[in-house]
Design a protein around this motif. Sequence first.
Motif, PDB file in Angstrom:
ATOM      1  N   TYR A 302       3.258   3.811  -5.349  1.00 56.53           N
ATOM      2  CA  TYR A 302       2.010   3.070  -5.450  1.00 56.53           C
ATOM      3  C   TYR A 302       2.131   1.691  -4.790  1.00 56.53           C
ATOM      4  O   TYR A 302       3.223   1.136  -4.618  1.00 56.53           O
ATOM      5  N   TYR A 304       1.273  -2.257  -5.176  1.00 51.88           N
ATOM      6  CA  TYR A 304       1.059  -3.224  -6.248  1.00 51.88           C
ATOM      7  C   TYR A 304       0.578  -4.540  -5.667  1.00 51.88           C
ATOM      8  O   TYR A 304       0.983  -4.949  -4.560  1.00 51.88           O
ATOM      9  N   ALA A 317      -1.026  -2.869 -10.454  1.00 58.72           N
ATOM     10  CA  ALA A 317      -1.288  -1.864  -9.421  1.00 58.72           C
ATOM     11  C   ALA A 317      -2.591  -2.222  -8.711  1.00 58.72           C
ATOM     12  O   ALA A 317      -3.611  -2.521  -9.357  1.00 58.72           O
ATOM     13  N   ASP A 319      -4.874  -0.586  -7.174  1.00 54.98           N
ATOM     14  CA  ASP A 319      -6.072   0.223  -7.442  1.00 54.98           C
ATOM     15  C   ASP A 319      -6.633   0.014  -8.842  1.00 54.98           C
ATOM     16  O   ASP A 319      -7.724   0.500  -9.144  1.00 54.98           O
ATOM     17  N   LEU A 320      -5.908  -0.665  -9.700  1.00 51.49           N
ATOM     18  CA  LEU A 320      -6.370  -0.882 -11.079  1.00 51.49           C
ATOM     19  C   LEU A 320      -6.766  -2.332 -11.333  1.00 51.49           C
ATOM     20  O   LEU A 320      -7.279  -2.654 -12.411  1.00 51.49           O
ATOM     21  N   THR A 381       1.081   6.621 -13.756  1.00 48.34           N
ATOM     22  CA  THR A 381      -0.108   7.061 -13.027  1.00 48.34           C
ATOM     23  C   THR A 381      -1.095   5.905 -12.888  1.00 48.34           C
ATOM     24  O   THR A 381      -0.898   4.811 -13.446  1.00 48.34           O
ATOM     25  N   LEU A 382      -2.155   6.184 -12.163  1.00 42.20           N
ATOM     26  CA  LEU A 382      -3.227   5.203 -11.988  1.00 42.20           C
ATOM     27  C   LEU A 382      -4.478   5.598 -12.771  1.00 42.20           C
ATOM     28  O   LEU A 382      -5.574   5.126 -12.487  1.00 42.20           O
ATOM     29  N   THR A 386      -2.281  -0.498 -16.194  1.00 44.76           N
ATOM     30  CA  THR A 386      -2.059  -1.459 -15.112  1.00 44.76           C
ATOM     31  C   THR A 386      -1.156  -0.918 -14.013  1.00 44.76           C
ATOM     32  O   THR A 386      -0.920  -1.611 -13.022  1.00 44.76           O
ATOM     33  N   GLY A 387      -0.614   0.285 -14.215  1.00 42.27           N
ATOM     34  CA  GLY A 387       0.349   0.812 -13.257  1.00 42.27           C
ATOM     35  C   GLY A 387       1.760   0.342 -13.540  1.00 42.27           C
ATOM     36  O   GLY A 387       2.693   0.687 -12.811  1.00 42.27           O
TER      37      GLY A 387
END
Length: 1003
Positions: A302, A304, A317, A319-320, A381-382, A386-387
């Motif tokens: 991923y 970050y 992360a 994407d989050l 996972t996402l 927060t990852g």
Amino acid sequence: MTQANASEPAPKQSDNKNRWKQTLNLPKTDFPMRANLIQREPESQKRWESADLYGQLRAIGPEKKNGRFVFHDGPPYANGSIHLGHLLNKCLKDFVVRSRTMMGYDVPFIPGWDCHGLPIEHKVVTDLEEKGKMEKLLALPDDARKMAIRNACNDHAHKYVKLQAGQMKRLLTVGDYDNPYLTLQPEFERGVLDVLATLVDEGLVFRTGKPVHWSIANQTALAEAELEYEDREDISVFVDFEAVDADAVYDAFDLPKHDDEEETDSIPEPGQRPSQSPSFMIWTTTPWTLPANLAIAVNTRYEYALAWVDGNVTVVAKDLLETVTKKAKAEDVRVLATTSGEQLVGLKYKHPFNDALPKLPDDPGAKPDNCWSIVAAEYVTLEDGTGLVHTAPGHGAEDFATGKREHIAAYCPVREDGTYDETVAPWIAGLDIWKANELIVKHLRESGHLFHDEKFMHSYPHDWRSKTPVIFRATDQWFIGVDVPMRGSKKTLRELALRAAEKDVEFIPAWGRNRLRGMLESRPDWCISRQRAWGLPIPAFVMPNGDTFMTGPVVRAVAKVVQEKGSDAWFKSTASDLLADYDPKLDADAPASLRDGSVKLDELRRGEDILDVWFESGSTWNACMRQRSDGKDYPMEVYLEGADQHRGWFQSSLLAALGVTGKPPYKRLLTHGFTVDKNGRKISKSDPRSKDYQVDAMLSNYGADVLRWWVASTSYDGDIKTDLQFFDDAGEAYRKVRNTLRFMLSNLGDFTPTCDGAQGNCVDLKSIAATSPEAWVLGEYNKCAAEVTAGFEAYEFQRVARAIYNFCNDTLSASYLAAVKDRLYCDAVDAPRRRQTQTTLWELTDGLCRLLAPICPHTADEAFRSLWKVDAANTERCVHLREFIPSFDVSTDGAWDAFWDVYEDAARVLETYRQTNDLDNPLDAGLVLADTNGSLSTLDPNDLADFFGVSRVSVDANAAEHVVHDLRAESRCERSWKRDGTVRERSDGSVLSDRDAQAVGLV
């Protein structure tokens, strides 16, 4: 359609109805219209027990043409009355036992009960507490206290075995109820320990500390199958863990260092190295596990983000980031830089409230310096959070695996009772973890580490008995390793189980294969130890230095004692007594100090764990079936249980059996759904409607045969919807079948089935003409019997019930029986046609009783005994000792197919004419059938007239349409009311048809 006009009415005839009634062959039978199942079923049950029906079935079993069909009963729990789910399960099983027996198999069936374990102990202890007796028990020495609880549990189990056995017999199930298997029986316990010993020999059993589901209320480990998931409100928190080395973090994001003159206290721009110390933001729904945090996991695949969020710099992360900051209503959010998760691995952080590492458990492989580091984990996972995943190796299966890989100890500061020990921060030491949740959140908020918190509802595992939430907690337990290569085959249990699920086992319904396979793919090692008193002790011993050991020879030595004295011997005997038949010098797996004699057997201390009840029930294939058959009854043909057993008995039996025998214990798994209300909701005990669905109440309201018919007529491959109206409907269908049997029996009162050609007896079936209605209906029976047998063969019981019902309701009641009523009532007693019909009725009744027997055993046997005209004292004549009649040796003319092709159309023409011409009685009509291809020419018109219920029928090859004739102008027979063209005045002045005149002796 062509209609013939009505003629002038026939001359007025005298009404001699009462006179001729005495000459009719009116029905007569001792088979009552009202079933009175509640009163009569116990009579059948008592008669079968008096005759030892099960013993008789076993005596003739070796003579069965199809050999032995080994069917195994999964043990229900001996705790409370049986419920609707038990009713469904036990009836389905009984359908298998009875149908396979009547298909020519020898089908022994041994009912069993699961008698050990937490549900019973929980109930017993609760009762003792309510009675104020627990304080006295707690004052006793450990073994004495456990024995007091075990004695109470033993009494409880036997009480409910007796109760449930009575209820199951009341459901008219057949089995060896005089000799069931109980998991508390010494011989059964020996069989379980034999399985354990072999698994130990194979190197599959080990003891270690790792997280398991833990019941705080009952202070024991739990299996996955002992969990119930309930909605629960919890706190979720987003927490910043401060980095130890800010520059190392910024280097990971490839941010340039500051120039000496660069202003560093302003808000950084993207690509600029901040002056603030960064943090790693984690998210968790279990704040109480934060004291045990030893790592943070990221996914190396991923991306970050290093983000500025309202004055703080944190890692999330990418994407989050937007989702997380919106939750907290952050106002100023900007991404300063991004990097891969791989670049974060190895970075260090500070715990938010632990200044130093707590005292960690002894673990030779652990490296304390690896704690409080960023580590890699694929399970990150996402989907939410927060990852970055808070990792506490002592409180989660994935966390534990990560800790093992990273050489981080499984630190668990939570004691058996759910309180923190003294290794945590002083301000939470001794607190209950659930109460500590709010305190931890408050502390994080005050220290500035809390980014956001919120309440949320989620599905959370609960102890199935105490109904309290469970936790993951690292403790020393005994496990069966599913990924450990066996010493013999070098295969793992997971490998063998997945292959068996894919190649060796049939699944009914087919979706069961993927369900079981998915569970096997993801299942952890099997925790087989429990910290309770009521169960089969694990034969492990503790050395003077504190090490615990267990070997195959040790287990076998204890097993011999258990077989002789029962498992109570474990609590009443010394280690040397339990190991009287054990020689450590011959045990290569024994500790060296025991083998060389430096440690004596009497220095050993008994272990305190008992076996998981799922291991006991998972060993029934050996402890019951193989043991009682000298090894012959293995594998079983089928296991039949609810869908929950894919994670329970189906799986535990498979793993244990593969470890011992190398092959699965069953050839097929049949799975049924759960009983729910008509809207698909579970009927809980607290639901006011639940009293209506108690088995005793339902038996009293409907009777067993009606309940069994409901089970058979229901599709079981998904959840089974229930409603009292459904049982009423089942009762109505049952009555139609019963009334069909009653009509046939009532017309056999003057019939003797000797087939010797003498007057009053039956005729040879081979002499029945293929064009007769009897040949047709016997052919229809053959089709029905084939469908029923195929349904039983495929475990499609709904198909069976449908075939029987349709045969009774359509083929018999609506067609054949309606057609032959006239000849049964009005033909001369010994008329060949009547005797042929009675012969057919007798054979049909015999065959139908047998087909019905597995579903409605009382009614089938009641009708069968009425057929044979046996008195109440006769215990020998029983339908359940017979086999299905697969077919009758008759030929059916193809013209019958042609007849039924035109029947509906002709019947519609007839009905339209009757309504149009006010013709109430169909006997006042005649019918001409259009038969353009001459296919009906071989059939007797009198038979066809009876099927339509009219006085006469003719066929016309030249007619384009069916034609109805109004016969009211013709004379009507005073006895049968027919206008068949032969009616005339007789010698005594009566008006009769030729057939009726002959029947009463007139010319």
